[in-house]
Enzyme design. Structure first.
Site, PDB file in Angstrom:
ATOM      1  N   CYS A  11       0.823  -1.137   0.000  1.00 26.79           N
ATOM      2  CA  CYS A  11       0.051  -0.137  -0.064  1.00 26.79           C
ATOM      3  C   CYS A  11       0.787   1.259  -0.056  1.00 26.79           C
ATOM      4  CB  CYS A  11      -0.872  -0.180   1.389  1.00 26.79           C
ATOM      5  SG  CYS A  11      -1.849  -1.471   1.408  1.00 26.79           S
ATOM      6  N   ASN A 111      -0.115   1.436   5.943  1.00 27.39           N
ATOM      7  CA  ASN A 111       0.471   0.638   4.881  1.00 27.39           C
ATOM      8  C   ASN A 111       1.457  -0.299   5.697  1.00 27.39           C
ATOM      9  OD1 ASN A 111       3.700   1.404   3.459  1.00 27.39           O
ATOM     10  ND2 ASN A 111       2.301  -0.235   2.877  1.00 27.39           N
ATOM     11  N   GLY A 112       1.564  -1.421   5.069  1.00 29.77           N
ATOM     12  CA  GLY A 112       2.245  -2.556   6.014  1.00 29.77           C
ATOM     13  C   GLY A 112       1.416  -3.627   6.528  1.00 29.77           C
TER      14      GLY A 112
END
Ligand code: AMP
Ligand code: SF4
Length: 466
Positions: A11, A111-112
């Site tokens: 992302c 994100n992640g």
């Protein structure tokens, strides 16, 4: 399937604080982060009182238009682009996520990948939480709101972040603040810039250039940067801090015009190409790279070796997304739609082919075949990263153990399978040299994960393979 692929998302996040046309700026920011995720995207804005939301499945240019972006009012906004692997692609998982709560509404973009999400979800469900999505963001939202004693919001966020294990860059937007958080291992990038007296936050610095923002600094591992009307404030939620930046960000994932923790991505790749030649010199007629992510490494290899760099492969830039699901036969042809071998350049040549990585081995195999069909006499494949032998649990879609060719085959066997005349992988220690840094996450190459792995590890280990 060894572990839950739904959890694995690549992302990009982008946020704007105190700027007119905040949602327009987020639109442009997301557009330059499109390489980080093409499946879904969204923007949530805030005008100090209300939140405005627009999300959908598809590319930034497909989901947004002048009319719907104009409805996203306010000086503050956050956005998200997502790529998720099989299954996790429902609309309910599209970010940013918006949460209503009597202590204050907020939006969240992430994100992640959180490796203890199963455990946290169970803990939260046992104590009454009901989840609407399978996204890690919802877990963080529940954790933030769970601790009623923390009337101070940054403490509530800090306590919640301390319960998460894994890789994350979070943006949290409230009525008056933007919180920007990075995991304590420093696995995912997040940088901050200034723009017209306000601020911009992005997964990658390439997006700053597009909106005309001036880079200030990276958010540190374990840090929450709070942006409010008085400017920037820093709060560390963890004393444990590492700089285990994902090596794949440099190798493949990030855009070459981004700088990550002081190192330009193109420069890293070019250096890795030089080191690849020094590690295993060769005499050949031409060097070619697989467009686009391997071109920097190919330039470095050519520079170090003195072998001319040639455009032996050309990518069709306008291929876009195919809406007709291709059959196996058409998919084979699909590669040719994306990439063309230039016969007049390749014919009769001893070729060094540079690629950034081998995951399943299918790309290299097809390209070697294509080059030989175009008349290349020999194809020597040089890979600007080590063999990928372990899956990623931190949000990069690097397959399952079963699918990783180098997890099961020796380098010689891989060479035979892809049909190369020789095959060289970059040594792991050269990655540190290329980035001029002492720390990186290299877990998919060496199997040494910087975090505990919880359920993901247990699931992976069930078959005794990993
Ligand atoms: P494969 O055909 O599975 O060996 O894939 C190798 C190719 O995929 C390389 O040319 C890389 O540029 C690209 N690649 C590497 N990592 C990823 C990833 N996480 N997602 C998509 N593509 C990748
Ligand atoms: Fe990046 Fe590999 Fe670490 Fe995943 S395991 S974060 S892809 S270096």
């Amino acid at each position: 399937m060894i572990f839950d692929k739904n959890l694995h998302e690549e992302c990009g996040v982008f946020g704007v604080y105190a700027n007119h046309n905040a949602s327009d700026l987020v639109y442009y920011g997301l557009h330059s982060l499109q390489h980080r995720g093409q499946e879904a995207c969204g923007i949530v804005s805030n005008d100090g009182e209300n939140f405005y939301i627009q999300k959908g499945l598809g590319l930034v240019t497909e989901v947004f238009n002048e009319q719907n972006v104009a409805k996203l009012k306010g000086l503050n906004a956050i956005g998200h682009v997502r790529y998720s692997t099989a299954g996790g692609g429902g609309l309910e998982n599209v970010q940013p996520m918006y949460f209503r709560h009597h202590t204050g509404n907020f939006a969240l973009a992430h994100n992640g990948n959180i490796v203890n999400s199963n455990e946290l979800k169970k803990y939260l469900e046992d104590s009454g939480s009901i989840f609407q999505s399978t996204s890690d963001s919802e877990i963080l939202a529940h954790l933030i709101k769970k601790e009623k004693r923390d009337s101070n919001r940054v403490l509530a966020i800090a306590n919640a972040l301390n319960m998460l294990e894994g890789a994350f860059a979070f943006l949290i937007l409230t009525n008056d603040k933007l919180y920007c958080c990075r995991d304590k291992y420093g696995l995912r990038p997040l940088s901050i810039a200034k723009l017209n007296g306000g601020y911009v936050v992005s997964s990658e610095t390439c997006a700053f250039e597009v909106v005309g923002a001036t880079y200030i600094r990276d958010i540190e591992p374990g840090e929450i940067v709070i942006i409010d009307k008085d400017g920037l404030h820093s709060y560390f939620f963890s004393q444990y801090q590492r700089h285990k930046m994902c090596a794949m960000e440099y190798i493949y994932f990030a855009r070459p015009d981004s700088d990550i923790e002081g190192c330009n991505v193109h420069t890293f790749r070019k250096e890795s190409g030089k080191l690849l030649y020094k590690q295993h010199p060769i005499k050949a007629d031409i060097v070619i790279g697989v467009p686009d992510s391997s071109l920097s490494a190919a330039i470095g290899f050519a520079e170090a070796s003195g072998i001319p760099y040639e455009m032996g492969l050309v990518k069709n830039k306008y291929i876009g997304r195919t809406f007709i699901q291709p059959s196996q036969e058409l998919r084979e042809r699909g590669v040719k739609m994306k990439l063309s071998a230039v016969t007049s350049i390749l014919k009769g040549k001893k070729v060094v082919l540079i690629d950034d990585s081998i995951v399943r081995g299918t790309t290299s195999k097809r390209i070697v075949k294509m080059l030989k069909e175009a008349g290349a006499l020999e194809v020597h494949v040089y890979i600007a990263s080590p063999p990928i032998t372990s899956p990623c649990f931190y949000g990069v879609d690097i397959s399952t153990y079963d699918e990783l060719i180098s997890a099961h085959k020796t380098i010689d066997e891989v060479k035979e399978i892809i049909g190369a005349d020789s095959l060289v992988f970059l040594d792991e220690n050269k990655l540190y040299e290329a980035g001029k840094r002492s720390e990186l996450c290299t877990a998919c190459f060496c199997g040494k994960y910087p975090t505990a792995l919880y359920q993901s590890y247990k699931d992976a280990n069930k078959d005794g393979k990993f």
